[in-house]
Design a protein around this motif. Structure first.
Motif, PDB file in Angstrom:
ATOM      1  N   ARG A  90      -2.786  -9.925   3.420  1.00  0.00           N
ATOM      2  CA  ARG A  90      -3.200 -11.292   3.102  1.00  0.00           C
ATOM      3  C   ARG A  90      -4.690 -11.349   2.798  1.00  0.00           C
ATOM      4  N   ARG A  91      -5.467 -10.655   3.614  1.00  0.00           N
ATOM      5  CA  ARG A  91      -6.914 -10.668   3.411  1.00  0.00           C
ATOM      6  C   ARG A  91      -7.331  -9.734   2.268  1.00  0.00           C
ATOM      7  N   GLN A  92      -6.735  -8.546   2.254  1.00  0.00           N
ATOM      8  CA  GLN A  92      -7.130  -7.577   1.234  1.00  0.00           C
ATOM      9  C   GLN A  92      -6.844  -8.071  -0.183  1.00  0.00           C
ATOM     10  N   LEU A  93      -5.715  -8.755  -0.337  1.00  0.00           N
ATOM     11  CA  LEU A  93      -5.293  -9.156  -1.679  1.00  0.00           C
ATOM     12  C   LEU A  93      -5.777 -10.547  -2.066  1.00  0.00           C
ATOM     13  N   ALA A  94      -6.646 -11.136  -1.268  1.00  0.00           N
ATOM     14  CA  ALA A  94      -7.160 -12.465  -1.592  1.00  0.00           C
ATOM     15  C   ALA A  94      -7.841 -12.469  -2.959  1.00  0.00           C
ATOM     16  N   ALA A  95      -8.450 -11.339  -3.320  1.00  0.00           N
ATOM     17  CA  ALA A  95      -9.115 -11.234  -4.621  1.00  0.00           C
ATOM     18  C   ALA A  95      -8.331 -10.349  -5.591  1.00  0.00           C
ATOM     19  N   GLY A  96      -7.096 -10.011  -5.246  1.00  0.00           N
ATOM     20  CA  GLY A  96      -6.272  -9.197  -6.124  1.00  0.00           C
ATOM     21  C   GLY A  96      -6.188  -7.747  -5.686  1.00  0.00           C
ATOM     22  N   HIS A  97      -5.456  -6.951  -6.475  1.00  0.00           N
ATOM     23  CA  HIS A  97      -5.240  -5.540  -6.153  1.00  0.00           C
ATOM     24  C   HIS A  97      -6.420  -4.649  -6.546  1.00  0.00           C
ATOM     25  N   TYR A 131       4.517   2.625 -14.761  1.00  0.00           N
ATOM     26  CA  TYR A 131       5.139   2.596 -13.433  1.00  0.00           C
ATOM     27  C   TYR A 131       4.235   1.844 -12.454  1.00  0.00           C
ATOM     28  N   ALA A 132       2.942   2.171 -12.473  1.00  0.00           N
ATOM     29  CA  ALA A 132       1.994   1.499 -11.578  1.00  0.00           C
ATOM     30  C   ALA A 132       1.971   0.000 -11.845  1.00  0.00           C
ATOM     31  N   ARG A 133       2.041  -0.380 -13.104  1.00  0.00           N
ATOM     32  CA  ARG A 133       2.020  -1.805 -13.451  1.00  0.00           C
ATOM     33  C   ARG A 133       3.176  -2.544 -12.780  1.00  0.00           C
ATOM     34  N   HIS A 134       4.351  -1.966 -12.809  1.00  0.00           N
ATOM     35  CA  HIS A 134       5.508  -2.618 -12.183  1.00  0.00           C
ATOM     36  C   HIS A 134       5.370  -2.664 -10.661  1.00  0.00           C
ATOM     37  N   ILE A 135       4.796  -1.643 -10.075  1.00  0.00           N
ATOM     38  CA  ILE A 135       4.568  -1.651  -8.629  1.00  0.00           C
ATOM     39  C   ILE A 135       3.637  -2.794  -8.248  1.00  0.00           C
ATOM     40  N   PHE A 136       2.522  -2.919  -8.964  1.00  0.00           N
ATOM     41  CA  PHE A 136       1.563  -3.985  -8.663  1.00  0.00           C
ATOM     42  C   PHE A 136       2.193  -5.367  -8.847  1.00  0.00           C
ATOM     43  N   LEU A 137       2.980  -5.521  -9.890  1.00  0.00           N
ATOM     44  CA  LEU A 137       3.622  -6.816 -10.128  1.00  0.00           C
ATOM     45  C   LEU A 137       4.587  -7.177  -9.000  1.00  0.00           C
ATOM     46  N   ARG A 138       5.344  -6.196  -8.522  1.00  0.00           N
ATOM     47  CA  ARG A 138       6.290  -6.455  -7.438  1.00  0.00           C
ATOM     48  C   ARG A 138       5.557  -6.900  -6.170  1.00  0.00           C
ATOM     49  N   LEU A 142       5.519 -10.459  -4.102  1.00  0.00           N
ATOM     50  CA  LEU A 142       5.863 -10.517  -2.684  1.00  0.00           C
ATOM     51  C   LEU A 142       4.781 -11.219  -1.867  1.00  0.00           C
ATOM     52  N   GLN A 143       3.515 -10.853  -2.109  1.00  0.00           N
ATOM     53  CA  GLN A 143       2.412 -11.354  -1.304  1.00  0.00           C
ATOM     54  C   GLN A 143       1.845 -12.669  -1.830  1.00  0.00           C
ATOM     55  N   TRP A 237       4.339  -3.431   5.863  1.00  0.00           N
ATOM     56  CA  TRP A 237       4.512  -4.656   5.082  1.00  0.00           C
ATOM     57  C   TRP A 237       3.412  -5.671   5.330  1.00  0.00           C
ATOM     58  N   HIS A 238       2.832  -5.677   6.521  1.00  0.00           N
ATOM     59  CA  HIS A 238       1.821  -6.686   6.830  1.00  0.00           C
ATOM     60  C   HIS A 238       0.401  -6.184   6.601  1.00  0.00           C
ATOM     61  N   ALA A 239       0.217  -4.875   6.570  1.00  0.00           N
ATOM     62  CA  ALA A 239      -1.150  -4.366   6.529  1.00  0.00           C
ATOM     63  C   ALA A 239      -1.179  -2.880   6.196  1.00  0.00           C
ATOM     64  N   GLU A 240      -2.386  -2.411   5.872  1.00  0.00           N
ATOM     65  CA  GLU A 240      -2.682  -0.978   5.829  1.00  0.00           C
ATOM     66  C   GLU A 240      -3.383  -0.606   7.122  1.00  0.00           C
ATOM     67  N   LEU A 241      -3.056   0.554   7.655  1.00  0.00           N
ATOM     68  CA  LEU A 241      -3.753   1.063   8.832  1.00  0.00           C
ATOM     69  C   LEU A 241      -4.705   2.161   8.375  1.00  0.00           C
ATOM     70  N   TRP A 242      -5.982   2.001   8.665  1.00  0.00           N
ATOM     71  CA  TRP A 242      -6.990   3.025   8.373  1.00  0.00           C
ATOM     72  C   TRP A 242      -7.404   3.614   9.719  1.00  0.00           C
ATOM     73  N   LEU A 243      -6.988   4.831   9.980  1.00  0.00           N
ATOM     74  CA  LEU A 243      -7.170   5.467  11.283  1.00  0.00           C
ATOM     75  C   LEU A 243      -8.073   6.685  11.142  1.00  0.00           C
ATOM     76  N   ASP A 244      -9.182   6.684  11.880  1.00  0.00           N
ATOM     77  CA  ASP A 244     -10.125   7.790  11.738  1.00  0.00           C
ATOM     78  C   ASP A 244     -10.383   8.545  13.038  1.00  0.00           C
ATOM     79  N   ASP A 245      -9.595   8.249  14.080  1.00  0.00           N
ATOM     80  CA  ASP A 245      -9.762   9.001  15.319  1.00  0.00           C
ATOM     81  C   ASP A 245      -9.013  10.330  15.214  1.00  0.00           C
ATOM     82  N   ALA A 246      -9.550  11.342  15.862  1.00  0.00           N
ATOM     83  CA  ALA A 246      -9.015  12.701  15.732  1.00  0.00           C
ATOM     84  C   ALA A 246      -7.558  12.801  16.167  1.00  0.00           C
TER      85      ALA A 246
END
Length: 284
Positions: A90-97, A131-138, A142-143, A237-246
């Protein structure tokens, strides 16, 4: 939802409550603060109870509403701290992909070795533009996000330049289901499969396909990427997880290596992709 994320959200909620109860003009009730801010009464208690994630605007309004505007910087720092790991769509895509792709491009450019697992789509690093274009459109549908599809596609295609730089190595694992998924028209998928056969044999790409009929040592779960030994990006579906711990990086690499044991490579992978392409094209 991540336990660490929820704990951080609850801690922020406790801090918000402390500020409300220590307002310079005297402690405020939740009802009083809601009236000041023009919010539903329930929002106050959802934020304080860690049931809702505050926005930066919410935090600024809260700090001003309790008469402590100087607390905003502290509150925003707390928010950014846990959102750097859990990045809601929701936050990441506020300005688009496009901005999301730009963030990925920065991290990919910093990397020498990338390990990817995708169970339902072709990895972005190997996608054709169509292919990427269709992924982004889908996903935009959704979002309900901004449709900056062409800009997002261009950003993703630029990222693929990484594959042609000496010293890079992309280790991709794909479940066979992704070869069949008609998330796009059959003609687009057919061209995408042609692209996949073309990368087999590149010295910067190792492509493994896990057959549907093969025995799996662990269940196939959501896709994820490991960048060198410093960062995991996993998608839900709700978010990306960015994990940087070992510990997380080690765990995801162990999962990737376990999945790899079920994959086929080289000629076997090439033949599997071609069989799928012929089935999509149908009899002639």
């Amino acid at each position: 939802m991540s336990t660490d994320f929820q704990q951080a959200r609850e801690a922020l909620g406790l801090r918000l409550r402390e500020l409300r109860l220590s307002a310079p003009g005297g402690r405020l009730t939740g009802t009083q603060l809601a009236q000041r801010l023009g919010w539903p009464h329930s929002k106050i208690y959802k934020l304080e109870g860690g049931k809702q994630t505050a926005t930066s605007e919410d935090l600024r309004a809260w700090a001003e509403g309790v008469g402590q505007p100087g607390a905003f910087e502290e509150l925003e720092a707390r928010l950014k701290g846990f959102e750097s790991h859990i990045r809601s769509w929701r936050r990441q895509l506020a300005a688009g992909h496009r901005p999301v792709q730009d963030s990925w491009n920065i991290e990919v450019a910093r990397s020498t070795a990338i390990y990817a697992w995708e169970e339902s789509v072709i990895p972005g690093m190997l996608q054709t533009a169509d292919y990427a274009r269709h992924i982004f459109l889908r996903y935009a549908e959704l979002q309900g996000s901004v449709r900056d599809t062409d800009a997002a596609v261009r950003a993703r295609m630029r990222r693929q330049e990484w594959l042609y730089e000496a010293g890079r190595r992309f280790h991709a694992l794909v479940w066979e289901a992704a070869l069949h998924a008609l998330i796009c028209p059959p003609s687009v998928l057919s061209n995408q499969l042609d692209r996949l056969t073309g990368v087999i044999g590149m010295d910067t790409v190792e492509l493994g396909i896990i057959p549907l009929a093969t025995s799996l040592r662990i269940p196939a779960a959501n896709g994820f990427w490991v960048l060198d030994d410093r960062l995991v990006i996993a998608e839900d579906w709700h978010a990306e997880l960015w994990l940087d711990d070992a510990e997380s990086v080690t765990t995801y690499m162990r999962v990737w290596k376990t999945l790899r044991q079920s994959a086929v490579y080289g000629t076997e992978a090439h033949n599997m992709i071609n069989r799928t392409r012929r089935s999509i094209a149908g009899p002639r």
